[in-house]
Design an enzyme around this catalytic site. Sequence first.
Site, PDB file in Angstrom:
ATOM      1  N   GLY A   8      32.592  31.415  28.376  1.00 37.78           N
ATOM      2  CA  GLY A   8      33.475  32.413  28.302  1.00 37.78           C
ATOM      3  C   GLY A   8      34.716  31.969  26.950  1.00 37.78           C
ATOM      4  N   GLY A  11      37.627  34.641  26.225  1.00 41.32           N
ATOM      5  CA  GLY A  11      38.178  34.699  27.025  1.00 41.32           C
ATOM      6  C   GLY A  11      39.407  33.965  26.377  1.00 41.32           C
ATOM      7  N   GLN A  12      41.055  33.769  27.731  1.00 44.55           N
ATOM      8  CA  GLN A  12      41.997  33.521  26.965  1.00 44.55           C
ATOM      9  C   GLN A  12      41.925  31.921  26.688  1.00 44.55           C
ATOM     10  OE1 GLN A  12      44.767  32.605  30.232  1.00 44.55           O
ATOM     11  NE2 GLN A  12      47.112  33.053  28.584  1.00 44.55           N
ATOM     12  N   ILE A  35      29.069  36.546  27.096  1.00 48.22           N
ATOM     13  CA  ILE A  35      28.519  37.597  27.879  1.00 48.22           C
ATOM     14  C   ILE A  35      28.505  38.672  27.666  1.00 48.22           C
ATOM     15  CG2 ILE A  35      28.109  36.525  30.852  1.00 48.22           C
ATOM     16  CD1 ILE A  35      30.760  38.449  31.172  1.00 48.22           C
ATOM     17  N   TYR A 143      40.081  33.002  45.033  1.00 48.86           N
ATOM     18  CA  TYR A 143      39.987  31.954  43.757  1.00 48.86           C
ATOM     19  C   TYR A 143      40.070  30.286  43.742  1.00 48.86           C
ATOM     20  CZ  TYR A 143      41.910  30.352  38.945  1.00 48.86           C
ATOM     21  OH  TYR A 143      42.102  29.841  38.233  1.00 48.86           O
ATOM     22  N   LYS A 147      38.408  27.238  43.689  1.00 44.25           N
ATOM     23  CA  LYS A 147      39.121  25.872  43.041  1.00 44.25           C
ATOM     24  C   LYS A 147      38.845  24.690  43.152  1.00 44.25           C
ATOM     25  CE  LYS A 147      39.037  28.231  38.495  1.00 44.25           C
ATOM     26  NZ  LYS A 147      38.473  27.837  37.329  1.00 44.25           N
TER      27      LYS A 147
HETATM   28  N1  SER Z   1      46.371  31.725  35.992  1.00 48.47           N
HETATM   29  C1  SER Z   1      45.708  31.163  36.654  1.00 48.47           C
HETATM   30  C2  SER Z   1      45.618  32.915  37.836  1.00 48.47           C
HETATM   31  O1  SER Z   1      47.776  33.436  38.241  1.00 48.47           O
HETATM   32  C3  SER Z   1      45.740  30.359  38.025  1.00 48.47           C
HETATM   33  O2  SER Z   1      45.413  29.440  37.238  1.00 48.47           O
HETATM   34  O3  SER Z   1      45.275  32.976  38.689  1.00 48.47           O
END
Ligand code: SER
Length: 320
Positions: A8, A11-12, A35, A143, A147
């Site tokens: 990744g 990404g950010q 990717i 999410y 996690k």
């Molecule tokens: N920055 C993430 C989100 O807002 C949280 O870890 O999904």
Amino acid sequence: MKNVLIIGSTGQIGSELTMKLRGLYPEGNVVAGYIPGAEPKGILLESGPSAVADVRDGASIAKIVSEYKIDTIYNLAALLSAVAEKKPLLAWDIQMNGLLNILEVARENGCAVFTPSSIGSFGPETPHTNTPQDTIQRPRSMYGVTKVATELLSDYYFHKYGVDTRSVRFPGLISNVTLPGGGTTDYAVEIYYAAVKGEEFKCPIASGTFMDMMYMPDALKAAVDIMNADPDKLIHRNSFNIASMSFDPEILYNKIREHIPDFKMKYEVDPVRQAIADSWPDRMDDSCAREEWGWKPSFDLDSMTVDMLAALRRKFGIVG
Ligand code: SER
């Protein structure tokens, strides 16, 4: 840590972490994993090796690990919270099946693994202020579910197989290089872009909603320091609370207006993001990270705001 794979890398977090690690380990291989469709460009492409690293294809990861003698994997592949609510099955596939592939490659090749957790690993029953290191984690977003499971699976591989897994629970991350994609905390990045461009900001999160936030240089420092920490001092592993600042949209807006007095903001609350935000901590207690590996952030809201506005003005060629 010498030969590192960042999955990744465009990404950010990855786009900045890859460059930081290349600066820290100029003699090593710091491989920018990506990717197809998210290829590295510019300095990220030119400053070191890159390779296709799809977490859903364990063989692609094993090939890179063997070719570049990788000793540490940063697994940054993830769908953020709001996007994961739209695509929960894909989020599960990337975050869980992907993690399992990486942990297996790490087990077979003796790699250390960093897979970030998040404020999203907490839920409505979690104590919201001074959220303890070890507490209730019953998230209701996909999410968050992935996690918590990431933390548990990473600890499982450490205890069962001795895989050197370590991680931090990132707050919302604020940066000026690469935009985040589809998180609940993204507003705290986008508001700076709107302010610098002279646009009115439509805030998707309601006034009074506090969340932990962190400036990217501190997040990168955490990601490096935790992997270099003395293992004998680590009581926890997956995953450490880390904190640096907590604010609601109104505080952030007023802070930016100290520099741009005519900046305008109005609220257009997104119910999906708001429900997620309401379930997350207002402020985590990060004393275990401070005690076990010396975590200490450098930026607060004042210094971050000065730096963000200057960096974005440079980026867009705007005279402040
Ligand atoms: N920055 C993430 C989100 O807002 C949280 O870890 O999904």
